[in-house]
Design an enzyme around this catalytic site. Sequence first.
Site, PDB file in Angstrom:
ATOM      1  N   ASN A 113       0.806  -1.183  -0.102  1.00 35.89           N
ATOM      2  CA  ASN A 113      -0.119   0.089   0.093  1.00 35.89           C
ATOM      3  C   ASN A 113       0.703   1.232   0.098  1.00 35.89           C
ATOM      4  O   ASN A 113       1.842   1.158   0.498  1.00 35.89           O
ATOM      5  CB  ASN A 113      -1.160  -0.032   1.186  1.00 35.89           C
ATOM      6  CG  ASN A 113      -0.390   0.521   2.584  1.00 35.89           C
ATOM      7  OD1 ASN A 113      -0.350   1.901   2.720  1.00 35.89           O
ATOM      8  ND2 ASN A 113       0.134  -0.159   3.261  1.00 35.89           N
ATOM      9  N   PHE A 117      -2.064   7.811   4.636  1.00 38.21           N
ATOM     10  CA  PHE A 117      -2.927   8.342   5.783  1.00 38.21           C
ATOM     11  C   PHE A 117      -3.996   9.179   5.158  1.00 38.21           C
ATOM     12  O   PHE A 117      -4.508  10.224   5.550  1.00 38.21           O
ATOM     13  CB  PHE A 117      -2.210   9.192   6.691  1.00 38.21           C
ATOM     14  CG  PHE A 117      -1.053   8.772   7.500  1.00 38.21           C
ATOM     15  CD1 PHE A 117      -0.997   7.159   7.604  1.00 38.21           C
ATOM     16  CD2 PHE A 117      -0.261   9.506   8.003  1.00 38.21           C
ATOM     17  CE1 PHE A 117      -0.034   6.683   8.330  1.00 38.21           C
ATOM     18  CE2 PHE A 117       0.889   8.974   8.717  1.00 38.21           C
ATOM     19  CZ  PHE A 117       1.033   7.524   8.902  1.00 38.21           C
ATOM     20  N   SER A 178       5.325   4.757   9.136  1.00 40.41           N
ATOM     21  CA  SER A 178       4.652   4.216   7.935  1.00 40.41           C
ATOM     22  C   SER A 178       5.709   4.946   6.851  1.00 40.41           C
ATOM     23  O   SER A 178       6.243   6.046   6.904  1.00 40.41           O
ATOM     24  CB  SER A 178       3.249   4.999   7.681  1.00 40.41           C
ATOM     25  OG  SER A 178       2.385   4.340   8.754  1.00 40.41           O
ATOM     26  N   ASN A 180       4.892   5.770   3.790  1.00 40.14           N
ATOM     27  CA  ASN A 180       4.198   6.669   2.746  1.00 40.14           C
ATOM     28  C   ASN A 180       3.892   8.008   3.135  1.00 40.14           C
ATOM     29  O   ASN A 180       3.416   8.626   2.192  1.00 40.14           O
ATOM     30  CB  ASN A 180       2.834   5.899   2.432  1.00 40.14           C
ATOM     31  CG  ASN A 180       2.993   4.584   1.891  1.00 40.14           C
ATOM     32  OD1 ASN A 180       3.863   4.059   1.224  1.00 40.14           O
ATOM     33  ND2 ASN A 180       2.105   3.461   2.584  1.00 40.14           N
ATOM     34  N   THR A 181       4.446   8.552   4.043  1.00 35.38           N
ATOM     35  CA  THR A 181       4.629  10.019   4.397  1.00 35.38           C
ATOM     36  C   THR A 181       5.873  10.086   4.405  1.00 35.38           C
ATOM     37  O   THR A 181       6.683  10.046   5.122  1.00 35.38           O
ATOM     38  CB  THR A 181       3.768  10.109   5.969  1.00 35.38           C
ATOM     39  OG1 THR A 181       2.490   9.747   5.606  1.00 35.38           O
ATOM     40  CG2 THR A 181       3.937  11.617   6.151  1.00 35.38           C
ATOM     41  N   LYS A 220       4.799   2.805  17.555  1.00 35.43           N
ATOM     42  CA  LYS A 220       4.967   1.805  16.341  1.00 35.43           C
ATOM     43  C   LYS A 220       6.096   2.076  15.511  1.00 35.43           C
ATOM     44  O   LYS A 220       6.343   3.088  14.834  1.00 35.43           O
ATOM     45  CB  LYS A 220       3.634   1.858  15.626  1.00 35.43           C
ATOM     46  CG  LYS A 220       3.560   0.752  14.668  1.00 35.43           C
ATOM     47  CD  LYS A 220       2.238   0.490  13.962  1.00 35.43           C
ATOM     48  CE  LYS A 220       2.212  -0.566  12.990  1.00 35.43           C
ATOM     49  NZ  LYS A 220       0.891  -0.442  12.569  1.00 35.43           N
ATOM     50  N   ASN A 249       5.524  -1.969  11.655  1.00 37.23           N
ATOM     51  CA  ASN A 249       4.509  -1.521  10.589  1.00 37.23           C
ATOM     52  C   ASN A 249       5.090  -2.492   9.214  1.00 37.23           C
ATOM     53  O   ASN A 249       5.904  -3.440   9.316  1.00 37.23           O
ATOM     54  CB  ASN A 249       5.073  -0.121  10.214  1.00 37.23           C
ATOM     55  CG  ASN A 249       3.849   0.814   9.880  1.00 37.23           C
ATOM     56  OD1 ASN A 249       3.238   0.140   8.945  1.00 37.23           O
ATOM     57  ND2 ASN A 249       3.654   1.700  10.428  1.00 37.23           N
TER      58      ASN A 249
HETATM   59  C1  LIG Z   1      -3.726  -1.256   3.627  1.00 36.22           C
HETATM   60  C2  LIG Z   1      -3.041  -1.002   4.694  1.00 36.22           C
HETATM   61  C3  LIG Z   1      -3.092   0.146   5.325  1.00 36.22           C
HETATM   62  C4  LIG Z   1      -2.363   0.441   6.530  1.00 36.22           C
HETATM   63  N1  LIG Z   1      -2.408   1.701   7.083  1.00 36.22           N
HETATM   64  C5  LIG Z   1      -1.836   1.853   8.314  1.00 36.22           C
HETATM   65  C6  LIG Z   1      -1.901   3.030   9.164  1.00 36.22           C
HETATM   66  O1  LIG Z   1      -2.801   3.878   8.749  1.00 36.22           O
HETATM   67  N2  LIG Z   1      -1.168   3.064  10.217  1.00 36.22           N
HETATM   68  C7  LIG Z   1      -0.363   2.241  10.566  1.00 36.22           C
HETATM   69  O2  LIG Z   1       0.190   2.421  11.802  1.00 36.22           O
HETATM   70  N3  LIG Z   1      -0.146   1.084  10.127  1.00 36.22           N
HETATM   71  C8  LIG Z   1      -0.782   0.765   8.752  1.00 36.22           C
HETATM   72  N4  LIG Z   1      -0.849  -0.374   8.252  1.00 36.22           N
HETATM   73  C9  LIG Z   1      -0.003  -1.222   8.979  1.00 36.22           C
HETATM   74  C10 LIG Z   1      -0.515  -2.411   9.717  1.00 36.22           C
HETATM   75  O3  LIG Z   1      -1.053  -1.970  10.811  1.00 36.22           O
HETATM   76  C11 LIG Z   1       0.527  -3.364  10.177  1.00 36.22           C
HETATM   77  O4  LIG Z   1       1.246  -3.163  10.914  1.00 36.22           O
HETATM   78  C12 LIG Z   1       1.021  -4.079   8.735  1.00 36.22           C
HETATM   79  O5  LIG Z   1       0.314  -4.432   7.691  1.00 36.22           O
HETATM   80  C13 LIG Z   1       1.515  -5.638   9.169  1.00 36.22           C
HETATM   81  O6  LIG Z   1       0.460  -6.395   9.380  1.00 36.22           O
HETATM   82  P1  LIG Z   1      -0.086  -7.491   8.358  1.00 36.22           P
HETATM   83  O7  LIG Z   1       0.807  -8.208   8.023  1.00 36.22           O
HETATM   84  O8  LIG Z   1      -1.066  -8.443   9.527  1.00 36.22           O
HETATM   85  O9  LIG Z   1      -0.986  -6.558   7.532  1.00 36.22           O
HETATM   86  C14 LIG Z   1      -1.380  -0.626   7.302  1.00 36.22           C
HETATM   87  C15 LIG Z   1      -1.457  -1.719   6.378  1.00 36.22           C
HETATM   88  C16 LIG Z   1      -2.202  -2.125   5.309  1.00 36.22           C
HETATM   89  C17 LIG Z   1      -1.955  -3.326   4.495  1.00 36.22           C
END
Ligand SMILES: Cc1cc2nc3c(=O)[nH]c(=O)nc-3n(C[C@H](O)[C@H](O)[C@H](O)COP(=O)(O)O)c2cc1C
Length: 340
Positions: A113, A117, A178, A180-181, A220, A249
Amino acid sequence: MYRYLRPLLFSLDPEAAHSLTINLLRIAGITPGLRKIIQDAFKVPDKPLHAFGLRFKNPVGLAAGYDKDGIGWRGLALLGFGHIEIGTVTPKPQSGNPRPRMFRLIDEEALINQLGFPGRGSRYVEKKISSSHSREIILGVNLGKNAATPLNLATQDYQFLIQRFYGLADYLVINISSPNTEGLRRLQVRQELAGLLESLVNICQKQEKEKKKKTPILIKISPDLSQNEMRDGLDIIIEHGIEGIIAANTTISREVISSEYSNCSGGLSGKPLAYRNTEMIREIANYTKGKLPIIGVGGIMGSADARAKLEAGASLVQVYTGLVYRGPGLVKSILQELPD
Ligand SMILES: Cc1cc2nc3c(=O)[nH]c(=O)nc-3n(C[C@H](O)[C@H](O)[C@H](O)COP(=O)(O)O)c2cc1C
């Protein structure tokens, strides 16, 4: 059942599928008859535990990013989660990066992704969680800076958000990881992190006095930190009395994937992340001698993955991508197989 629903959802653009799902969950969460049916279907065993001064009914939570604006948490709670982390919430609304910005790597059970945000901003989310109904679930709020805020003013965004959500959320997460910022992850570096935490701890102390309530603060972090960077960060986190850490993350590394998306920028989540994030949890637990509570996240697709993170030293775990690939029964199946 998800066997039949998944092909339908996967025929849609990933963001459209997500938006449909979260809206269905929103409706389910506020429709009494439907609530009961879902609650009964996804009833999970109680496995209570305490962490950061809070009581969780079980160790499995929803990771940040799934319910960014806090619209679907009542429905999501019916799936058996012990906690739900809303956000990332930014002070003001913002649209995020240009679309398309979310991609499925189906063979690898992963997502990339580049969202950045997108969200309706902190005032909207505040309204969504400040209802007088009892919540019956732990709600965390994950905080991030607006893209338009220069990095040297990021502290102000976090201070503003802490003031808004302190005492309202059950716990708060400072998201500095994150990908992406632009520049955000630089806040994890020693000097920047120390400066940021210094001022946030001050605000929290004032808030605690004012609201007569303590809200735990978690940080985080990124799985892309080197061991030295991580240890430096942990020293600072402990020095400032931060209550816990979320590891971790998404990653910008593409080492473990071989798909056509290996050149695609953004944060990689899902199965390929499982090993790295579990090792990170182990390193944190060893380095802090188990003193800093850890929420383990990354690539949990079933009970064995959750167990690996708990055995590595996590107190709690969270899922996101697993829910996309394995469906809403994931929480129940993890909990049924976890030992008491
Ligand atoms: C589409 C998407 C959007 C995400 N947005 C955020 C976010 O806004 N803030 C954040 O701290 N983590 C965000 N994450 C990260 C997840 O919280 C998590 O840390 C990461 O995806 C690893 O877990 P997973 O493998 O179970 O997805 C996002 C992940 C995905 C896939």
